[in-house]
Design an enzyme around this catalytic site. Structure first.
Site, PDB file in Angstrom:
ATOM      1  N   THR A 195       0.833  -1.199   0.000  1.00  0.00           N
ATOM      2  CA  THR A 195       0.000   0.000   0.000  1.00  0.00           C
ATOM      3  C   THR A 195       0.872   1.255   0.000  1.00  0.00           C
ATOM      4  OG1 THR A 195      -1.555  -1.242   1.382  1.00  0.00           O
ATOM      5  CG2 THR A 195      -1.956   1.105   1.172  1.00  0.00           C
TER       6      THR A 195
ATOM      7  N   ARG B  60       7.791  -2.620   3.023  1.00  0.00           N
ATOM      8  CA  ARG B  60       7.771  -2.742   4.490  1.00  0.00           C
ATOM      9  C   ARG B  60       8.309  -4.107   4.848  1.00  0.00           C
ATOM     10  NH1 ARG B  60       3.249   0.466   6.770  1.00  0.00           N
ATOM     11  NH2 ARG B  60       3.611   2.447   5.696  1.00  0.00           N
TER      12      ARG B  60
ATOM     13  N   SER C 238       6.044   3.904   8.717  1.00  0.00           N
ATOM     14  CA  SER C 238       4.870   4.623   9.201  1.00  0.00           C
ATOM     15  C   SER C 238       4.547   4.304  10.653  1.00  0.00           C
ATOM     16  CB  SER C 238       3.696   4.327   8.268  1.00  0.00           C
ATOM     17  OG  SER C 238       2.595   5.121   8.618  1.00  0.00           O
TER      18      SER C 238
ATOM     19  N   LYS D 116      10.081   4.218   0.944  1.00  0.00           N
ATOM     20  CA  LYS D 116       9.130   4.615  -0.104  1.00  0.00           C
ATOM     21  C   LYS D 116       9.803   5.617  -1.031  1.00  0.00           C
ATOM     22  CE  LYS D 116       6.435   7.065   3.220  1.00  0.00           C
ATOM     23  NZ  LYS D 116       5.181   7.623   3.677  1.00  0.00           N
TER      24      LYS D 116
ATOM     25  N   ASP E   2       1.672   9.780  14.011  1.00  0.00           N
ATOM     26  CA  ASP E   2       2.263   8.442  13.940  1.00  0.00           C
ATOM     27  C   ASP E   2       3.768   8.501  13.705  1.00  0.00           C
ATOM     28  OD1 ASP E   2       2.214   9.295  11.273  1.00  0.00           O
ATOM     29  OD2 ASP E   2       2.015   7.248  10.525  1.00  0.00           O
TER      30      ASP E   2
ATOM     31  N   ASP F 286       5.835   8.456  11.173  1.00  0.00           N
ATOM     32  CA  ASP F 286       6.434   9.351  10.177  1.00  0.00           C
ATOM     33  C   ASP F 286       5.658  10.656  10.006  1.00  0.00           C
ATOM     34  OD1 ASP F 286       4.309   7.953   9.042  1.00  0.00           O
ATOM     35  OD2 ASP F 286       5.116   8.142   7.029  1.00  0.00           O
TER      36      ASP F 286
ATOM     37  N   ASP G  27       2.484  11.423   9.211  1.00  0.00           N
ATOM     38  CA  ASP G  27       1.442  11.720   8.222  1.00  0.00           C
ATOM     39  C   ASP G  27       0.036  11.421   8.740  1.00  0.00           C
ATOM     40  OD1 ASP G  27       1.772   8.993   8.118  1.00  0.00           O
ATOM     41  OD2 ASP G  27       2.092   8.873   5.952  1.00  0.00           O
ATOM     42  N   ARG G  28      -0.077  10.729   9.888  1.00  0.00           N
ATOM     43  CA  ARG G  28      -1.417  10.461  10.423  1.00  0.00           C
ATOM     44  C   ARG G  28      -1.727  11.380  11.598  1.00  0.00           C
ATOM     45  NH1 ARG G  28      -2.918   4.136  10.324  1.00  0.00           N
ATOM     46  NH2 ARG G  28      -2.108   3.695   8.255  1.00  0.00           N
TER      47      ARG G  28
ATOM     48  N   THR H 245      -7.756   2.111  -1.315  1.00  0.00           N
ATOM     49  CA  THR H 245      -6.940   2.438  -0.142  1.00  0.00           C
ATOM     50  C   THR H 245      -5.509   2.776  -0.546  1.00  0.00           C
ATOM     51  OG1 THR H 245      -8.261   1.039   1.285  1.00  0.00           O
ATOM     52  CG2 THR H 245      -5.998   1.425   1.981  1.00  0.00           C
TER      53      THR H 245
ATOM     54  N   GLU I 206      -8.515   9.448   4.449  1.00  0.00           N
ATOM     55  CA  GLU I 206      -8.831   8.036   4.651  1.00  0.00           C
ATOM     56  C   GLU I 206      -9.324   7.822   6.077  1.00  0.00           C
ATOM     57  OE1 GLU I 206      -6.369   5.109   2.281  1.00  0.00           O
ATOM     58  OE2 GLU I 206      -4.818   6.416   3.111  1.00  0.00           O
ATOM     59  N   GLU I 207     -10.055   6.718   6.253  1.00  0.00           N
ATOM     60  CA  GLU I 207     -10.557   6.403   7.597  1.00  0.00           C
ATOM     61  C   GLU I 207      -9.424   6.040   8.553  1.00  0.00           C
ATOM     62  OE1 GLU I 207     -10.005   2.977   8.616  1.00  0.00           O
ATOM     63  OE2 GLU I 207      -9.050   3.031   6.637  1.00  0.00           O
ATOM     64  N   SER I 208      -8.248   5.749   7.982  1.00  0.00           N
ATOM     65  CA  SER I 208      -7.121   5.283   8.786  1.00  0.00           C
ATOM     66  C   SER I 208      -6.316   6.453   9.346  1.00  0.00           C
ATOM     67  CB  SER I 208      -6.236   4.377   7.934  1.00  0.00           C
ATOM     68  OG  SER I 208      -5.837   5.062   6.757  1.00  0.00           O
TER      69      SER I 208
ATOM     70  N   LYS J 126      -0.213  12.538   2.972  1.00  0.00           N
ATOM     71  CA  LYS J 126      -1.083  12.963   4.062  1.00  0.00           C
ATOM     72  C   LYS J 126      -0.233  13.690   5.102  1.00  0.00           C
ATOM     73  CE  LYS J 126      -1.191   8.238   5.789  1.00  0.00           C
ATOM     74  NZ  LYS J 126      -1.631   7.061   5.065  1.00  0.00           N
TER      75      LYS J 126
HETATM   76  C1  G1P Z   1      -3.002   1.260   5.858  1.00  0.00           C
HETATM   77  C2  G1P Z   1      -4.294   2.043   5.823  1.00  0.00           C
HETATM   78  C3  G1P Z   1      -4.337   2.904   4.580  1.00  0.00           C
HETATM   79  C4  G1P Z   1      -3.091   3.778   4.511  1.00  0.00           C
HETATM   80  C5  G1P Z   1      -1.844   2.935   4.635  1.00  0.00           C
HETATM   81  C6  G1P Z   1      -0.584   3.784   4.713  1.00  0.00           C
HETATM   82  O1  G1P Z   1      -2.942   0.408   4.738  1.00  0.00           O
HETATM   83  O2  G1P Z   1      -5.410   1.191   5.868  1.00  0.00           O
HETATM   84  O3  G1P Z   1      -5.507   3.672   4.597  1.00  0.00           O
HETATM   85  O4  G1P Z   1      -3.051   4.500   3.305  1.00  0.00           O
HETATM   86  O5  G1P Z   1      -1.918   2.146   5.822  1.00  0.00           O
HETATM   87  O6  G1P Z   1      -0.572   4.639   5.815  1.00  0.00           O
HETATM   88  P1  G1P Z   1      -3.307  -1.171   4.796  1.00  0.00           P
HETATM   89  O7  G1P Z   1      -2.477  -1.748   5.914  1.00  0.00           O
HETATM   90  O8  G1P Z   1      -4.764  -1.220   5.162  1.00  0.00           O
HETATM   91  O9  G1P Z   1      -3.001  -1.680   3.437  1.00  0.00           O
HETATM   92 ZN    ZN Z   2       2.453   7.182   8.532  1.00  0.00          ZN
END
Ligand code: G1P
Ligand code: ZN
Length: 543
Positions: free
Chosen positions: A18, A22, A113, A126, A277, A279, A281-282, A344, A363-365, A376
């Protein structure tokens, strides 16, 4: 300066998920691992010779060692200038901003992250392109493909670069520049938000807690909230980035930052609290005994966007990832903004931002961002919230309640089942996918399925297609269940199940979220045969 070609053999597991690569630290420490991956990035790009590359990371374990390797490979590949955050530190949004500000070709960000750090934690790499956006899917695929057949990388012999000293030095034809990690980003935030307005809030005695969770935002938050905006000293807590984040799982949500949630329920609660978080961005927003769901937060930001002069000329559409609730759609409809629904991952917002189709996305996350930079941005979201609170004089809770009173409340929650056996998790998704045609019209406890499909997305700008992005069950009453596998884990599999349930009557606005979605939870377990296939009855993380 002698450029050497080092023979290597491919690693078969360097696949971008995503958000980049990682892996466990023990995996990336294998000889040639980082070099192979970074050379594969460069081999997938064209025309960077003589151009600028931004490099930085969230300070987690192995950050500095990896940066020293990347410097050598970047010099050997003939980049003209490397811009590196002091001590190797750059938050993801700060790196994204620097790429644009320095007119760089791109940037390498070292971060996993919100995943845990330390020597037995996770590491990540990344690549962001020249707009400061995450590598789009086509580039990500090209990099993954290159890692599978790479047979050499370029490097040089070079003594360790002192990353603690700000300044420039030249190696061969490359300038290596170490810069202050915070100042460019802090300046940019002052262009976007009215700092005088926010300062006046703190002058009136407004109190705030910002929890950096021992991760990268510490120095940014201290400088911005305490030094520039006048929040009381000590408002920023856990403010020193530590290689293992002090053993904390640096993910700002109800499970992993329970200490802040509990603090905000106590007598000592401040007027406002936020966390970021690993890094940066959240973000998570809290008021006294009150949590703002990120899907609601995105809708709230959309509602106030046109009051921020920075966006006056650019306010176009909004985008949300598919599992994010449609709260923002309701606001956008009322304001006349188009809404885009993407898979996502932040990489899907890049082309929409670049084409000026959207000015806000999230995003909801716990991620939100805007056209100000193409990642973000946690601190940006917190500054946006402070601006709303200063402008309206309302409490966090009141601001959120106003959204519900205007549009109704979409109760929303995500249940994650972590560390599942990968094969079983895949089987669950496969079975669910093949049962899709049989699901419409089926009724479970009074909830009738209207549509059942696997989300597929065609990027309206590039035409790129991303399919199998999550199974959606939409019910007659607009409730929704989404199921997908995470793409950010470093081992095993994580199943994410997202629940949305709409309530229009104000007497239903203060119910318990988990109680409201409970019937949907039962349905999701039934249709996916979750317990039999995974052996799990309950999620490990609820947000
Ligand atoms: C998760 C979050 C997604 C976000 C990503 C990177 O990804 O659900 O919204 O963009 O982390 O921060 P996932 O682990 O669900 O693939
Ligand atoms: Zn992050």
């Amino acid at each position: 300066m002698d450029i050497k070609a080092v023979k290597t053999t491919p690693f078969q597991d360097q696949i971008l998920g995503t958000s980049g690569l990682r892996k466990k630290v023990s995996v990336v420490r294998q000889t040639h691992y980082i070099e192979n991956f970074v050379q594969s990035i460069f081999d997938s790009l064209d025309g960077f010779e003589g151009k600028t590359l931004v490099i930085g990371g969230d300070g987690r374990f192995y950050n500095s060692q990896a940066i020293q390797m990347i410097i050598k490979i970047a010099v050997a590949n003939q980049f003209g200038r490397l811009v590196i955050g002091q001590n190797g530190i750059l938050s993801t949004p700060a790196a994204s901003h620097l790429i644009v500000k320095k007119q760089a070709f791109g940037g390498i960000i070292l971060s996993a992250s919100h995943n845990p750090g330390g020597s037995d934690g996770d590491f990540g790499i990344k690549y962001d392109i020249e707009t400061g956006a995450p590598a789009p899917q086509t580039l990500a695929d090209a990099i993954s493909a290159r890692t599978k057949n790479i047979d050499r990388y370029w490097t040089i012999d070079l003594p360790e670069i002192d990353l603690s000293r700000i300044g420039e030095q030249t190696v061969g034809s490359t300038v290596i520049e170490v810069i202050d990690s915070v100042s460019d980003y802090a300046l940019y935030m002052q262009e976007i938000f009215d700092f005088n307005l926010i300062r006046s809030l703190f002058r009136q005695g407004f109190t705030m807690t910002f929890d950096s969770m021992n991760a990268v935002t510490g120095p940014y938050a201290k400088y911005i909230f305490e030094t520039l905006l006048g929040a009381a000293e000590g408002s920023v807590i856990r403010a020193t980035p530590l290689p293992d984040f002090g053993g904390v799982h640096p993910e700002p949500n109800l499970t992993y930052n329970k200490s802040l949630v509990d603090f905000m329920k106590s007598d000592q609660a401040t007027d406002f609290a936020a966390a970021s978080d690993g890094d940066g961005d959240r973000y998570m927003i809290l008021g006294p005994s009150f949590f703002v769901n990120p899907s609601d937060s995105l809708a709230i930001l959309a509602g106030y966007m046109d009051q921020i002069p920075f966006y006056a000329s650019s306010m176009s559409g909004v985008a949300r990832s598919m599992p994010t609730s449609a709260a923002v759609d309701m606001v956008a409809r009322q304001k006349g903004f188009p809404v885009f629904e993407t898979p996502t991952g932040w990489k899907f917002f890049g082309s929409l931002l670049g084409a000026r189709k959207i000015a806000l996305c999230g995003e909801e996350s716990f991620g939100a961002g805007s056209s100000h930079l193409y990642e973000k941005d946690g601190i940006w979201a917190v500054l946006f919230w402070l601006t709303i609170l200063a402008k309206t004089g309302l409490s966090v809770q009141r601001v959120n309640e106003e959204l519900w009173h205007a549009y109704g409340r979409i109760y929303t929650s995500t249940h994650s089942y972590e560390d599942l056996d990968s094969a079983k998790a895949k089987l669950l998704m496969e079975q669910l996918r093949s049962s899709l045609p049989t699901l419409p019209q089926k009724e479970y406890n009074g909830f009738k399925i209207k549509e059942a499909f696997d989300f597929s997305y065609t990027d309206p700008i590039t035409g790129d297609v991303a399919d199998k992005q999550g199974i959606c069950l939409v019910f007659e009453d607009h409730s929704r269940i989404v199921m997908r596998l995470s793409g950010t884990g470093s081992s095993g599999a994580t199943l994410r199940v997202y629940y949305n349930r709409f309530m229009g009557d104000p007497k239903d606005f203060s119910r318990d979220v988990q109680e409201v979605i409970e019937p949907l939870v039962t349905i999701s377990k039934d249709v996916s045969d979750l317990k039999a296939l995974t052996g799990r009855e309950y999620p490990t993380v609820i947000t």
